[in-house]
Design a protein around this motif. Sequence first.
Motif, PDB file in Angstrom:
ATOM      1  N   ALA A  73       2.217 -34.075  -2.026  1.00 11.85           N
ATOM      2  CA  ALA A  73       3.164 -34.636  -3.000  1.00 11.85           C
ATOM      3  C   ALA A  73       4.465 -33.831  -3.006  1.00 11.85           C
ATOM      4  O   ALA A  73       5.557 -34.401  -3.108  1.00 11.85           O
ATOM      5  CB  ALA A  73       2.537 -34.659  -4.382  1.00 11.85           C
ATOM      6  N   HIS A  74       4.358 -32.509  -2.877  1.00 17.63           N
ATOM      7  CA  HIS A  74       5.557 -31.674  -2.829  1.00 17.63           C
ATOM      8  C   HIS A  74       6.392 -32.019  -1.596  1.00 17.63           C
ATOM      9  O   HIS A  74       7.627 -32.148  -1.681  1.00 17.63           O
ATOM     10  CB  HIS A  74       5.186 -30.185  -2.820  1.00 17.63           C
ATOM     11  N   ASN A  75       5.721 -32.176  -0.462  1.00 20.53           N
ATOM     12  CA  ASN A  75       6.433 -32.547   0.769  1.00 20.53           C
ATOM     13  C   ASN A  75       7.111 -33.905   0.616  1.00 20.53           C
ATOM     14  O   ASN A  75       8.241 -34.095   1.059  1.00 20.53           O
ATOM     15  CB  ASN A  75       5.485 -32.552   1.961  1.00 20.53           C
TER      16      ASN A  75
ATOM     17  N   ALA B 120       7.534 -35.817  -7.364  1.00 21.19           N
ATOM     18  CA  ALA B 120       7.647 -34.515  -8.024  1.00 21.19           C
ATOM     19  C   ALA B 120       6.687 -34.419  -9.206  1.00 21.19           C
ATOM     20  O   ALA B 120       6.044 -33.377  -9.409  1.00 21.19           O
ATOM     21  CB  ALA B 120       9.088 -34.283  -8.486  1.00 21.19           C
ATOM     22  N   TYR B 121       6.602 -35.489  -9.993  1.00 22.64           N
ATOM     23  CA  TYR B 121       5.640 -35.502 -11.110  1.00 22.64           C
ATOM     24  C   TYR B 121       4.207 -35.361 -10.601  1.00 22.64           C
ATOM     25  O   TYR B 121       3.389 -34.636 -11.180  1.00 22.64           O
ATOM     26  CB  TYR B 121       5.769 -36.784 -11.935  1.00 22.64           C
ATOM     27  N   LEU B 122       3.905 -36.064  -9.521  1.00 23.56           N
ATOM     28  CA  LEU B 122       2.563 -35.980  -8.943  1.00 23.56           C
ATOM     29  C   LEU B 122       2.278 -34.566  -8.434  1.00 23.56           C
ATOM     30  O   LEU B 122       1.189 -34.023  -8.670  1.00 23.56           O
ATOM     31  CB  LEU B 122       2.411 -37.004  -7.810  1.00 23.56           C
ATOM     32  N   ALA B 123       3.258 -33.963  -7.776  1.00 24.75           N
ATOM     33  CA  ALA B 123       3.082 -32.591  -7.272  1.00 24.75           C
ATOM     34  C   ALA B 123       2.822 -31.632  -8.422  1.00 24.75           C
ATOM     35  O   ALA B 123       1.940 -30.761  -8.339  1.00 24.75           O
ATOM     36  CB  ALA B 123       4.315 -32.157  -6.482  1.00 24.75           C
ATOM     37  N   HIS B 124       3.560 -31.808  -9.517  1.00 23.24           N
ATOM     38  CA  HIS B 124       3.370 -30.940 -10.692  1.00 23.24           C
ATOM     39  C   HIS B 124       1.964 -31.109 -11.271  1.00 23.24           C
ATOM     40  O   HIS B 124       1.280 -30.129 -11.569  1.00 23.24           O
ATOM     41  CB  HIS B 124       4.427 -31.260 -11.754  1.00 23.24           C
ATOM     42  N   GLY B 125       1.522 -32.354 -11.417  1.00 22.72           N
ATOM     43  CA  GLY B 125       0.188 -32.617 -11.964  1.00 22.72           C
ATOM     44  C   GLY B 125      -0.912 -32.037 -11.090  1.00 22.72           C
ATOM     45  O   GLY B 125      -1.871 -31.431 -11.592  1.00 22.72           O
TER      46      GLY B 125
ATOM     47  N   THR C 224      10.265 -33.579  -1.614  1.00 20.13           N
ATOM     48  CA  THR C 224      11.404 -32.867  -1.036  1.00 20.13           C
ATOM     49  C   THR C 224      11.849 -33.440   0.308  1.00 20.13           C
ATOM     50  O   THR C 224      12.795 -32.938   0.912  1.00 20.13           O
ATOM     51  CB  THR C 224      11.068 -31.380  -0.869  1.00 20.13           C
ATOM     52  N   HIS C 225      11.202 -34.493   0.762  1.00 14.75           N
ATOM     53  CA  HIS C 225      11.557 -35.122   2.037  1.00 14.75           C
ATOM     54  C   HIS C 225      12.921 -35.792   1.903  1.00 14.75           C
ATOM     55  O   HIS C 225      13.272 -36.333   0.857  1.00 14.75           O
ATOM     56  CB  HIS C 225      10.486 -36.147   2.434  1.00 14.75           C
ATOM     57  N   GLU C 226      13.683 -35.787   2.972  1.00 11.90           N
ATOM     58  CA  GLU C 226      15.031 -36.373   2.942  1.00 11.90           C
ATOM     59  C   GLU C 226      15.026 -37.863   2.595  1.00 11.90           C
ATOM     60  O   GLU C 226      15.986 -38.375   2.021  1.00 11.90           O
ATOM     61  CB  GLU C 226      15.750 -36.146   4.275  1.00 11.90           C
ATOM     62  N   GLN C 227      13.961 -38.553   2.913  1.00 10.13           N
ATOM     63  CA  GLN C 227      13.894 -39.981   2.587  1.00 10.13           C
ATOM     64  C   GLN C 227      13.593 -40.225   1.105  1.00 10.13           C
ATOM     65  O   GLN C 227      13.644 -41.359   0.650  1.00 10.13           O
ATOM     66  CB  GLN C 227      12.850 -40.689   3.449  1.00 10.13           C
ATOM     67  N   SER C 228      13.268 -39.175   0.368  1.00 12.17           N
ATOM     68  CA  SER C 228      12.968 -39.317  -1.055  1.00 12.17           C
ATOM     69  C   SER C 228      14.208 -39.174  -1.942  1.00 12.17           C
ATOM     70  O   SER C 228      14.115 -39.336  -3.150  1.00 12.17           O
ATOM     71  CB  SER C 228      11.927 -38.276  -1.486  1.00 12.17           C
ATOM     72  N   VAL C 229      15.337 -38.885  -1.328  1.00 10.80           N
ATOM     73  CA  VAL C 229      16.568 -38.761  -2.100  1.00 10.80           C
ATOM     74  C   VAL C 229      16.919 -40.137  -2.674  1.00 10.80           C
ATOM     75  O   VAL C 229      16.929 -41.143  -1.960  1.00 10.80           O
ATOM     76  CB  VAL C 229      17.722 -38.226  -1.222  1.00 10.80           C
ATOM     77  N   ALA C 230      17.200 -40.170  -3.969  1.00 10.65           N
ATOM     78  CA  ALA C 230      17.495 -41.438  -4.644  1.00 10.65           C
ATOM     79  C   ALA C 230      18.792 -42.031  -4.105  1.00 10.65           C
ATOM     80  O   ALA C 230      19.814 -41.345  -4.018  1.00 10.65           O
ATOM     81  CB  ALA C 230      17.586 -41.227  -6.143  1.00 10.65           C
TER      82      ALA C 230
END
Length: 148
Positions: free
Chosen positions: A29-31, A52-57, A34-40
């Motif tokens: 989830a962290h990857n 990011a929420y999933l990575a935190h959980g 922070t992946h370039e394709q995840s930029v809004a």
Amino acid sequence: MLNKSHLKQQLLDTLTKQRDIAFSAASDAHNDATHEQSVAETQYDTVGLEAAYLAHGQSQRVAEFDTMINQLTAMSLRDFSEQDEVAIGAVITLDGSQQFWLMPMCGGYKLEGGKIVVVTPLAPLGKMLIGAEVGDTLKNGKVITGIA
């Protein structure tokens, strides 16, 4: 004869496997976050935020597993006799067949192929068991027939 060290190791093995799965999920989830394709690209594009929420959980789950593993590792086990009151660490037999291990954490885990269920003092059954003795009938109608 009941081997609590073996039960403890089974529980530690289960917790460690589940921790590893949660750690892997947190890393994935962290990857993703922070992946370039995840930029809004627009204000409605929430893929990166959701990751990011999933990575935190998942990271919180890893921390919870670490806490349980550390508590269980540090916990000393004692044997109980038929004259003892039920307390943390006791394996209780109800109605001659159902067995429960009263522990401060890990409620709901099943050990020995499902023959022994871990219950905590916060659970309704755990509340009934604390301080009870062999021969007592609990509020649910079950009779304590053994303690180890």
